[in-house]
Design a protein around this motif. Structure first.
Motif, PDB file in Angstrom:
ATOM      1  N   GLU A  35       0.825  -1.199   0.000  1.00 27.57           N
ATOM      2  CA  GLU A  35       0.000   0.000   0.000  1.00 27.57           C
ATOM      3  C   GLU A  35       0.865   1.257   0.000  1.00 27.57           C
ATOM      4  O   GLU A  35       0.440   2.309  -0.477  1.00 27.57           O
ATOM      5  CB  GLU A  35      -0.916   0.003   1.230  1.00 27.57           C
ATOM      6  N   VAL A  36       2.061   1.149   0.552  1.00 24.29           N
ATOM      7  CA  VAL A  36       2.962   2.297   0.643  1.00 24.29           C
ATOM      8  C   VAL A  36       3.848   2.413  -0.590  1.00 24.29           C
ATOM      9  O   VAL A  36       3.995   3.501  -1.165  1.00 24.29           O
ATOM     10  CB  VAL A  36       3.852   2.191   1.906  1.00 24.29           C
ATOM     11  N   TRP A  37       4.437   1.285  -1.018  1.00 22.07           N
ATOM     12  CA  TRP A  37       5.432   1.326  -2.102  1.00 22.07           C
ATOM     13  C   TRP A  37       4.994   0.599  -3.368  1.00 22.07           C
ATOM     14  O   TRP A  37       5.716   0.646  -4.363  1.00 22.07           O
ATOM     15  CB  TRP A  37       6.749   0.716  -1.614  1.00 22.07           C
ATOM     16  N   GLY A  38       3.886  -0.102  -3.337  1.00 24.02           N
ATOM     17  CA  GLY A  38       3.440  -0.846  -4.506  1.00 24.02           C
ATOM     18  C   GLY A  38       3.826  -2.318  -4.434  1.00 24.02           C
ATOM     19  O   GLY A  38       4.690  -2.726  -3.654  1.00 24.02           O
ATOM     20  N   ASN A  39       3.157  -3.128  -5.262  1.00 26.12           N
ATOM     21  CA  ASN A  39       3.338  -4.584  -5.215  1.00 26.12           C
ATOM     22  C   ASN A  39       4.760  -5.028  -5.516  1.00 26.12           C
ATOM     23  O   ASN A  39       5.305  -5.900  -4.830  1.00 26.12           O
ATOM     24  CB  ASN A  39       2.382  -5.258  -6.207  1.00 26.12           C
ATOM     25  N   SER A  40       5.368  -4.458  -6.548  1.00 24.77           N
ATOM     26  CA  SER A  40       6.693  -4.919  -6.964  1.00 24.77           C
ATOM     27  C   SER A  40       7.733  -4.698  -5.872  1.00 24.77           C
ATOM     28  O   SER A  40       8.546  -5.590  -5.582  1.00 24.77           O
ATOM     29  CB  SER A  40       7.125  -4.204  -8.249  1.00 24.77           C
ATOM     30  N   VAL A  41       7.697  -3.528  -5.246  1.00 29.51           N
ATOM     31  CA  VAL A  41       8.654  -3.233  -4.185  1.00 29.51           C
ATOM     32  C   VAL A  41       8.415  -4.153  -2.984  1.00 29.51           C
ATOM     33  O   VAL A  41       9.364  -4.647  -2.363  1.00 29.51           O
ATOM     34  CB  VAL A  41       8.575  -1.751  -3.762  1.00 29.51           C
ATOM     35  N   ALA A  42       7.157  -4.402  -2.652  1.00 31.45           N
ATOM     36  CA  ALA A  42       6.846  -5.281  -1.525  1.00 31.45           C
ATOM     37  C   ALA A  42       7.363  -6.701  -1.776  1.00 31.45           C
ATOM     38  O   ALA A  42       7.951  -7.333  -0.891  1.00 31.45           O
ATOM     39  CB  ALA A  42       5.338  -5.310  -1.270  1.00 31.45           C
ATOM     40  N   ILE A  43       7.150  -7.216  -2.989  1.00 33.64           N
ATOM     41  CA  ILE A  43       7.616  -8.566  -3.325  1.00 33.64           C
ATOM     42  C   ILE A  43       9.139  -8.634  -3.270  1.00 33.64           C
ATOM     43  O   ILE A  43       9.723  -9.573  -2.707  1.00 33.64           O
ATOM     44  CB  ILE A  43       7.107  -8.976  -4.716  1.00 33.64           C
ATOM     45  N   LEU A  44       9.797  -7.625  -3.820  1.00 38.44           N
ATOM     46  CA  LEU A  44      11.262  -7.616  -3.814  1.00 38.44           C
ATOM     47  C   LEU A  44      11.812  -7.485  -2.397  1.00 38.44           C
ATOM     48  O   LEU A  44      12.864  -8.050  -2.075  1.00 38.44           O
ATOM     49  CB  LEU A  44      11.774  -6.475  -4.700  1.00 38.44           C
ATOM     50  N   THR A  45      11.095  -6.762  -1.541  1.00 37.48           N
ATOM     51  CA  THR A  45      11.518  -6.649  -0.142  1.00 37.48           C
ATOM     52  C   THR A  45      11.425  -8.009   0.553  1.00 37.48           C
ATOM     53  O   THR A  45      12.315  -8.400   1.314  1.00 37.48           O
ATOM     54  CB  THR A  45      10.666  -5.611   0.601  1.00 37.48           C
ATOM     55  N   GLY A  46      10.348  -8.731   0.287  1.00 37.24           N
ATOM     56  CA  GLY A  46      10.244 -10.090   0.819  1.00 37.24           C
ATOM     57  C   GLY A  46      11.401 -10.951   0.351  1.00 37.24           C
ATOM     58  O   GLY A  46      11.996 -11.708   1.136  1.00 37.24           O
TER      59      GLY A  46
END
Length: 331
Positions: free
Chosen positions: A106-117
């Motif tokens: 919600e803060v950075w978008g799906n792609s950034v969240a997946i890459l953070t994981g």
């Protein structure tokens, strides 16, 4: 207080400093030199959490030499792995909040969240590499099960496959596997006997299924302030849960007009918050939720039985207290 109901002041006093050390190491482990990666990686750590898995690692280690430094490192590994899965799960489920804060996507978008994981999985791999080949193999096998659980949840049961049995296997893979590994790591790193290692691993698997079944109940009968997640998120995204599967079975066997209408509404458009809240309230008051709570109790009892032959004492009592607490939170 710890995330586990220890029920013994002396044992808790022994474990809390170790948990604080895990927390310090965890924050060090998620730190990144890149400013964006640092902010995204720290997002869920800073939001807090129960730290259930590392606490279980520390507890299981008390059956051996719990003071070994490898125990703390293993506890960091399981929490890093858990955090990584949360980033991915929230994208898969389109969950708007996590632990009372906006989800990373919600803060950075799906792609950034997946890459953070992915970054956190990588950090977990770096830490576990220092624990030796057996630990690396265990981590790899756990990661495989986590992925398979998510895959099978996404595609659903095969034609003719029992939906409830399929769901239980999903829970065992997605939740039970990492909780089992948490206990196994603790016993392994503390030098416990193979028999004890296997017992606590079995306990973790069973308790993990009970934990998630309890969450299915809590998701419907608690508010966002209690859970840190928006009630009914799984319903909105069409993610199967035990109450819905039990309701489908009832409707397939005939069911009442009210049950057929409720199921139709569950399968309908739940994008409107008011419609979703109404469906959540109706489902929460249906007997299938009590049936789910009873299933959680059954799995918690099985978890207790799996460690029945451990020596009587503080650690065994804490395992039993935790299993009992799983039931209480979904009652």
């Amino acid at each position: 207080m710890t995330s586990l109901p220890i029920g013994d002041a002396e044992l808790e006093e022994r474990l809390l400093p170790r948990l604080e050390l895990v927390e310090e190491r965890l924050r060090d482990a998620v730190a990144q030199s890149d400013s964006l990666a640092d902010a995204t990686s720290k997002h869920l750590v800073n939001a807090g959490g129960k730290r259930l898995r590392p606490m279980l690692t520390l507890l299981a280690a008390q059956l051996g030499d719990g003071a070994r430094p490898e125990v703390v490192e293993a506890a960091v590994v399981v929490e890093l792995t858990h955090l990584a899965t949360l980033y991915h799960d929230d994208v898969m489920d389109s969950a708007p909040t996590r632990r009372g804060a906006p989800s990373a996507h919600e803060v950075w978008g799906n792609s950034v969240a997946i890459l953070t994981g992915d970054l956190l999985f990588a950090r977990a791999s770096r830490v576990v590499a220092g624990l030796g080949p057996e630990a690396v193999r265990l981590q790899a096998a756990t990661f495989e099960r986590l992925c398979l659980g998510q895959l099978h949840e996404t595609v659903g049961p095969d034609e003719g496959q029992d939906a409830v049995a399929h769901y239980i296997q999903v829970l065992a893979d997605k939740t039970g596997s990492l909780i089992a590994t948490s206990a196994r790591f603790g016993a392994l790193m503390a030098g416990c006997t193979p028999q004890v290692v296997d017992q606590v691993t079995r306990y973790g698997e069973l308790a993990g299924v009970a934990f998630q079944l309890a969450d299915d109940v809590i998701d419907l009968r608690s508010d966002a302030a209690t859970t840190g997640k928006t009630p009914g998120t799984d319903l909105r995204e069409g993610v199967p849960t035990m109450p819905v599967l039990l309701l489908r079975a009832r409707v397939a066997a005939g069911g009442t007009d009210e049950e057929r209408q409720l199921l139709a509404d569950i399968d309908g458009d739940l994008s409107d918050d008011a419609v979703l809240a109404d469906v959540v309230a109706r489902l929460a008051n249906h007997p299938v939720v009590d049936e789910t709570s009873a299933k959680a109790r059954e799995w918690a009892v099985r978890a207790e039985e799996s460690v029945a032959s451990l020596p009587d004492g503080q650690v065994k009592a804490a395992f039993n207290a935790f299993a009992d607490a799983l039931v209480a939170r979904a009652s």
